[in-house]
Write an enzyme that holds these catalytic residues in place. Structure first.
Site, PDB file in Angstrom:
ATOM      1  N   HIS A  48       0.851  -1.194   0.000  1.00  0.00           N
ATOM      2  CA  HIS A  48       0.000   0.000   0.000  1.00  0.00           C
ATOM      3  C   HIS A  48       0.884   1.240   0.000  1.00  0.00           C
ATOM      4  CE1 HIS A  48      -3.719   2.282   0.794  1.00  0.00           C
ATOM      5  NE2 HIS A  48      -2.919   3.089   1.487  1.00  0.00           N
ATOM      6  N   CYS A  49       0.613   2.152  -0.927  1.00  0.00           N
ATOM      7  CA  CYS A  49       1.343   3.418  -1.008  1.00  0.00           C
ATOM      8  C   CYS A  49       0.524   4.501  -0.317  1.00  0.00           C
ATOM      9  CB  CYS A  49       1.608   3.794  -2.466  1.00  0.00           C
ATOM     10  SG  CYS A  49       2.444   5.396  -2.643  1.00  0.00           S
ATOM     11  N   CYS A  61      -0.049   7.560  -2.903  1.00  0.00           N
ATOM     12  CA  CYS A  61      -1.070   7.298  -3.925  1.00  0.00           C
ATOM     13  C   CYS A  61      -2.395   6.848  -3.315  1.00  0.00           C
ATOM     14  CB  CYS A  61      -0.570   6.223  -4.899  1.00  0.00           C
ATOM     15  SG  CYS A  61       0.894   6.699  -5.830  1.00  0.00           S
ATOM     16  N   CYS A  83       8.407   7.460  -6.272  1.00  0.00           N
ATOM     17  CA  CYS A  83       9.481   8.345  -6.714  1.00  0.00           C
ATOM     18  C   CYS A  83       8.961   9.776  -6.860  1.00  0.00           C
ATOM     19  CB  CYS A  83      10.064   7.856  -8.041  1.00  0.00           C
ATOM     20  SG  CYS A  83      11.408   8.896  -8.658  1.00  0.00           S
TER      21      CYS A  83
END
Length: 325
Positions: free
Chosen positions: A139-140, A143, A154
């Protein structure tokens, strides 16, 4: 509520600042090289500026293409098969005993090609996205989504680097290095003339100095980053897996997905070597399943993957029939 939305909007706006910095530097390098050095000033009398411009524009085109693909290729997320059904979700949320909750997830995961576990040995489950995490997905928080084969987020591309754009990111690094090397190599003789005072006074004199400095600075930083990612590809690891080994039913194993250099390269770049250096999607699979190194797990995962593909084909056939009706 309005305050949180405002903060999110500001965060999204500021997240584009690194991309704007890179874009500004590249556009300036284009102007300095093409107009100041090759067209307007014509610093070189013994070398053909047309040949330099052709090579420069090829490098510039490939750099821009790969950078664009790295930025605007959306990160792939787990498909609906990994989401809890309404009944499973209701049963999971109503259950208060952690052991029973874990068993519910285990029963659901039996139908899916999931072979990695959390450090506790439980099935990896994302409470925010309400999905069972496929192998190598994470999980980001930036985002706000689970990303298949997530490598890292990045800021320089303002995007998550994962299964869908990892090849593009590697090509972006490589063509960035080529771009910097070409500029530094072709400007080097003028850089020497700058120090000995043979260059005529004018703006081109300072463009030569800064082109050389910026090209070398970016090349050195990119060289280490690109070398690190080449090592990751050879080992079939992501950046996250390099810091924290994936956990299987047999325990943690940093080389759990290492299938040999040749197959590792094919997973990222595909089997057709003619397309390896072109930013088109050629990576193997769909990001939900990856073969594992262990022989026992490999045979089991192979059967699971075949069953997974058959179910996907059946569902797609059903959807096509429904659309035709």
């Amino acid at each position: 509520m309005a305050l949180s939305r405002g903060l999110r909007f500001c965060a999204r706006v500021f997240s584009w600042i690194p991309v704007l910095i890179i874009t500004s530097v590249v556009l300036w390098s284009y102007y300095a090289y093409v107009f100041e050095l090759c067209l307007l000033k014509k610093l070189s009398t013994c070398l053909c500026p047309v040949a330099y411009l052709v090579v420069f524009h090829v490098c510039f085109l490939m750099f821009s293409w790969t950078y664009w693909k790295s930025i605007f290729t959306p990160p792939a997320s787990p498909c609906k098969k990994f989401q809890l059904s309404y009944s499973d979700k209701e049963r999971y949320e109503m259950e208060e005993r952690p052991d029973v909750q874990k068993q519910i997830l285990v029963d659901i995961a039996k139908k899916l090609p999931i072979f990695t576990r959390a450090t506790s040995g439980a099935i990896r489950f994302c409470d925010r996205c309400q999905v069972l995490k496929p192998d190598r997905s994470h999980h980001c928080s930036v985002c706000e989504a689970c990303v298949l084969k997530m490598d890292h987020h990045c800021p320089w591309v303002n995007n998550c680097v994962g299964f869908s754009n990892y090849k593009f990111f590697l090509l972006f690094l490589s063509y960035s290095m080529v771009y910097c090397v070409f500029i530094a190599a072709s400007v080097f003789r003028y850089f020497i003339k700058f120090w000995v005072g043979d260059l005529p006074n004018g703006s081109a004199k300072f463009h030569v100095l800064f082109l050389m400095f910026v090209a070398l600075m970016f090349f050195v930083s990119l060289m280490f980053l690109f070398g690190y990612h080449c090592w990751l590809v050879a080992k079939n690891r992501s950046t996250l897996e390099a810091f924290s080994a994936p956990v299987f039913t047999t325990g943690p194993d940093r080389n759990g997905f290492n299938m040999g250099i040749k197959r590792n390269l094919q997973q990222v770049f595909g089997e057709d070597k003619r397309l390896w250096f072109i930013p088109v999607c050629t990576s193997q699979g769909d990001g939900h399943y990856f073969p594992v190194r262990s022989l026992n797990e490999s045979s089991t995962s192979l059967l699971a993957n075949e069953k997974w593909e058959e179910e996907d084909e059946e569902e797609s056939d059903d959807e096509n029939m429904g659309e035709s009706n």
